[in-house]
Scaffold this active site. Structure first.
Site, PDB file in Angstrom:
ATOM      1  N   SER A   1      28.307 -10.832  14.918  1.00 50.19           N
ATOM      2  CA  SER A   1      27.410  -9.903  14.407  1.00 50.19           C
ATOM      3  C   SER A   1      27.864  -8.497  14.279  1.00 50.19           C
ATOM      4  O   SER A   1      28.854  -8.175  15.055  1.00 50.19           O
ATOM      5  CB  SER A   1      26.216  -9.922  15.408  1.00 50.19           C
ATOM      6  OG  SER A   1      25.097  -9.135  15.349  1.00 50.19           O
ATOM      7  N   ASN A   2      27.517  -7.779  13.509  1.00 51.42           N
ATOM      8  CA  ASN A   2      27.919  -6.250  13.349  1.00 51.42           C
ATOM      9  C   ASN A   2      29.451  -5.848  12.770  1.00 51.42           C
ATOM     10  O   ASN A   2      29.782  -5.002  13.109  1.00 51.42           O
ATOM     11  CB  ASN A   2      27.554  -5.317  14.637  1.00 51.42           C
ATOM     12  CG  ASN A   2      26.022  -5.667  14.905  1.00 51.42           C
ATOM     13  OD1 ASN A   2      25.129  -5.070  14.169  1.00 51.42           O
ATOM     14  ND2 ASN A   2      25.547  -6.021  15.891  1.00 51.42           N
TER      15      ASN A   2
ATOM     16  N   SER B   1      12.095  -0.989  10.671  1.00 53.13           N
ATOM     17  CA  SER B   1      11.213  -0.254  11.825  1.00 53.13           C
ATOM     18  C   SER B   1       9.705  -0.416  11.400  1.00 53.13           C
ATOM     19  O   SER B   1       9.082   0.480  11.776  1.00 53.13           O
ATOM     20  CB  SER B   1      11.693   1.078  11.945  1.00 53.13           C
ATOM     21  OG  SER B   1      13.034   1.081  12.386  1.00 53.13           O
TER      22      SER B   1
ATOM     23  N   TYR C   1      18.939  -8.840  10.786  1.00 53.89           N
ATOM     24  CA  TYR C   1      18.171  -8.290  11.524  1.00 53.89           C
ATOM     25  C   TYR C   1      17.530  -7.081  10.921  1.00 53.89           C
ATOM     26  O   TYR C   1      18.017  -6.588   9.972  1.00 53.89           O
ATOM     27  CB  TYR C   1      18.717  -8.067  12.736  1.00 53.89           C
ATOM     28  CG  TYR C   1      19.786  -7.188  12.838  1.00 53.89           C
ATOM     29  CD1 TYR C   1      19.846  -5.827  12.937  1.00 53.89           C
ATOM     30  CD2 TYR C   1      21.126  -7.777  13.075  1.00 53.89           C
ATOM     31  CE1 TYR C   1      20.806  -5.145  13.004  1.00 53.89           C
ATOM     32  CE2 TYR C   1      22.567  -6.967  13.167  1.00 53.89           C
ATOM     33  CZ  TYR C   1      22.258  -5.628  13.010  1.00 53.89           C
ATOM     34  OH  TYR C   1      23.228  -4.610  13.340  1.00 53.89           O
ATOM     35  N   PHE C   2      16.725  -6.260  11.606  1.00 56.15           N
ATOM     36  CA  PHE C   2      16.006  -5.376  11.189  1.00 56.15           C
ATOM     37  C   PHE C   2      15.304  -5.720   9.884  1.00 56.15           C
ATOM     38  O   PHE C   2      15.285  -4.662   8.832  1.00 56.15           O
ATOM     39  CB  PHE C   2      16.689  -4.175  10.750  1.00 56.15           C
ATOM     40  CG  PHE C   2      17.248  -3.486  12.191  1.00 56.15           C
ATOM     41  CD1 PHE C   2      16.543  -3.737  13.444  1.00 56.15           C
ATOM     42  CD2 PHE C   2      18.284  -2.545  12.171  1.00 56.15           C
ATOM     43  CE1 PHE C   2      16.571  -3.077  14.652  1.00 56.15           C
ATOM     44  CE2 PHE C   2      18.735  -2.003  13.388  1.00 56.15           C
ATOM     45  CZ  PHE C   2      18.114  -2.472  14.506  1.00 56.15           C
TER      46      PHE C   2
ATOM     47  N   TYR D   1      19.581  -8.356  25.442  1.00 55.39           N
ATOM     48  CA  TYR D   1      18.274  -8.401  25.476  1.00 55.39           C
ATOM     49  C   TYR D   1      17.623  -8.673  26.988  1.00 55.39           C
ATOM     50  O   TYR D   1      17.325  -9.888  27.406  1.00 55.39           O
ATOM     51  CB  TYR D   1      17.648  -9.799  24.740  1.00 55.39           C
ATOM     52  CG  TYR D   1      18.088  -9.817  23.294  1.00 55.39           C
ATOM     53  CD1 TYR D   1      18.796  -8.300  22.566  1.00 55.39           C
ATOM     54  CD2 TYR D   1      18.060 -10.696  22.373  1.00 55.39           C
ATOM     55  CE1 TYR D   1      19.059  -8.602  21.561  1.00 55.39           C
ATOM     56  CE2 TYR D   1      18.368 -10.514  21.163  1.00 55.39           C
ATOM     57  CZ  TYR D   1      18.990  -9.589  20.625  1.00 55.39           C
ATOM     58  OH  TYR D   1      19.397  -9.675  19.265  1.00 55.39           O
TER      59      TYR D   1
ATOM     60  N   LYS E   1       2.956  -1.187   7.755  1.00 48.27           N
ATOM     61  CA  LYS E   1       2.224  -0.447   8.734  1.00 48.27           C
ATOM     62  C   LYS E   1       1.928   1.152   8.682  1.00 48.27           C
ATOM     63  O   LYS E   1       1.200   1.546   9.153  1.00 48.27           O
ATOM     64  CB  LYS E   1       2.888  -0.626   9.981  1.00 48.27           C
ATOM     65  CG  LYS E   1       3.060  -2.162  10.593  1.00 48.27           C
ATOM     66  CD  LYS E   1       3.869  -1.906  11.985  1.00 48.27           C
ATOM     67  CE  LYS E   1       4.097  -3.304  12.192  1.00 48.27           C
ATOM     68  NZ  LYS E   1       5.016  -3.476  13.488  1.00 48.27           N
TER      69      LYS E   1
END
Length: 311
Positions: A155-156, A208, A203-204, A57, A214
Site C-alpha cells: 500500500s502507498n 473526503s 482507498y479514499f 487503526y 454530502k
C-alpha cells in the site's frame, strides 16, 4: 446478494463490497468493543466477508475487536481478513519499518490480535526509506510458504517501489489512493497491474465525502477541510457542480451518489473490491446497495466525461 468474486489471482473469494475497518478502532467510548463488534456482525450476517484493517487503526484495537467478534460468533471461516503493518515506535516517534525481522513480528502480533492462525491478505502498509522492496516482499513470501498468510499486498508504494517489490512476481494486491477526483493511477499503475495480474483496492473512494454528495456550494466548510486541495475556492465549486451529475445518475437508479461511485469503481478492470467504511450497522447495509446498481454504457461515459483522467 452479489455473487462472490476472486481477489485477483489469489483463489480467495470475496464479496465485491468489503468493509474498511479504520473507524472501528477510533470510537472514544467504553463501548468501543461492542460498537465495533456490532458492525462486524452486521457485515458478516449480510454476506459481506472482506474486512480490511491495519495495526494503525487504533494501534491494534481494530484488529482486536475484529478477532474477538469473529471468534465469539463463529465467523472466522467465512471471513476474509486483510491487515497491514509497517509502523513502529522509535524514540517516541512513529516510523516505517519494512525489514524482514520487523515484518515477521508485525505479522505474529496481528495474528494474535485477530485470534487466527492465518491472515488472508497482509499488506506492507507504507514503504520505508532503506529496505530493498523485494527483500520485504520476499519476507512475506516466506510467511506465505509457512502458511501464515494467503496473499501478499503493498500500500502507498510509488510505481518504482512497486516494480522493485514485484521483481519476483509475488505481489497479489495493491492498495492506493484513487477516486474520481484523483485518477492518476489509471495512467501507469493500472496497465502495470493488469499486465501482472494484480488486483487494485482503492482507498479514499469518496474524496473526503465530496463524491458522496454530502456537500453543496453553500456548505460551510471547517478550517481542516479548507486545507484540502479539493475543497479550496473555485476548485471546490467546480467539484460540487461535477457531483450534480452523479446525483442525476443516482436518481435514475433510485440510489445515492455514493452507490453510483462504488458501482463505477467496480466496473474498472483491476478493481475486484471496494472497502467503504461504516460508522454503524445501517451504513453496512447501505453500502451493499452499490452491487445492485447496473450502470449503463451511457452512465459510465457520462461519469468519465465529467471526471476525466488528468493529463
Amino acid at each position: 446478494m452479489a455473487n462472490k468474486v476472486e481477489l485477483g489471482n489469489t483463489g480467495i473469494s470475496i464479496h465485491p463490497v468489503g468493509l474498511g475497518a479504520n473507524k472501528i478502532g477510533y470510537e472514544n467510548e467504553e463501548t468501543n468493543t461492542e460498537y465495533g463488534g456490532k458492525i462486524i456482525t452486521q457485515a458478516m450476517n449480510q454476506g459481506l466477508n472482506f474486512i480490511d484493517t491495519a495495526f494503525m487503526y487504533g494501534h491494534g484495537l481494530s484488529e482486536e475487536i475484529i478477532g474477538k467478534t469473529l471468534k465469539e460468533n463463529g465467523f472466522r471461516n467465512d471471513a476474509v481478513l486483510a491487515t497491514k503493518g509497517s509502523h513502529r515506535y522509535e524514540g517516541g516517534q512513529m516510523v516505517h519499518d519494512n525489514t524482514p525481522s520487523f515484518l515477521y513480528k508485525a505479522m505474529d502480533d496481528s495474528l494474535k490480535r485477530l485470534q487466527t492462525d492465518v491472515i488472508d491478505l497482509f499488506y506492507i502498509h507504507f514503504p520505508d526509506d532503506d529496505t530493498p522492496k523485494y527483500e520485504a516482499v520476499g519476507a512475506l513470501q516466506r510467511m506465505r510458504e509457512a502458511g501464515k498468510i494467503r496473499a501478499i499486498g503493498v500500500s502507498n508504494f510509488s510505481m518504482d517501489q512497486l516494480k522493485e517489490a514485484n521483481q519476483d512476481g509475488y505481489l497479489d494486491v495493491v492498495q492506493g489512493n484513487y477516486n474520481l477526483l484523483e485518477r492518476s493511477a489509471e495512467k501507469d499503475l493500472f496497465p502495470y497491474l493488469l499486465e501482472n495480474g494484480i488486483s487494485f483496492v482503492p482507498y479514499f473512494p469518496f474524496a473526503s465525502g465530496l463524491l458522496a454528495g454530502k456537500y453543496t456550494k453553500d456548505t460551510i466548510l471547517s478550517d481542516r477541510q479548507k486545507k484540502r486541495p479539493q475543497f479550496q475556492d473555485e476548485t471546490y465549486l467546480r467539484n460540487v457542480e461535477k457531483v450534480e451529475y452523479l446525483h442525476k445518475i443516482a436518481d435514475k437508479h433510485g440510489v445515492a451518489p455514493a452507490h453510483v461511485v462504488l458501482a463505477y469503481y467496480l466496473t474498472l478492470d483491476p478493481v475486484d473490491a471496494v472497502i467503504p467504511g461504516a460508522r454503524n450497522r445501517e451504513q453496512v447495509t447501505d453500502n451493499l446497495k452499490a452491487v445492485e446498481v447496473n450502470l449503463t454504457a451511457d452512465d459510465i461515459q457520462l461519469i468519465e466525461n465529467v471526471f476525466p483522467v488528468q493529463a
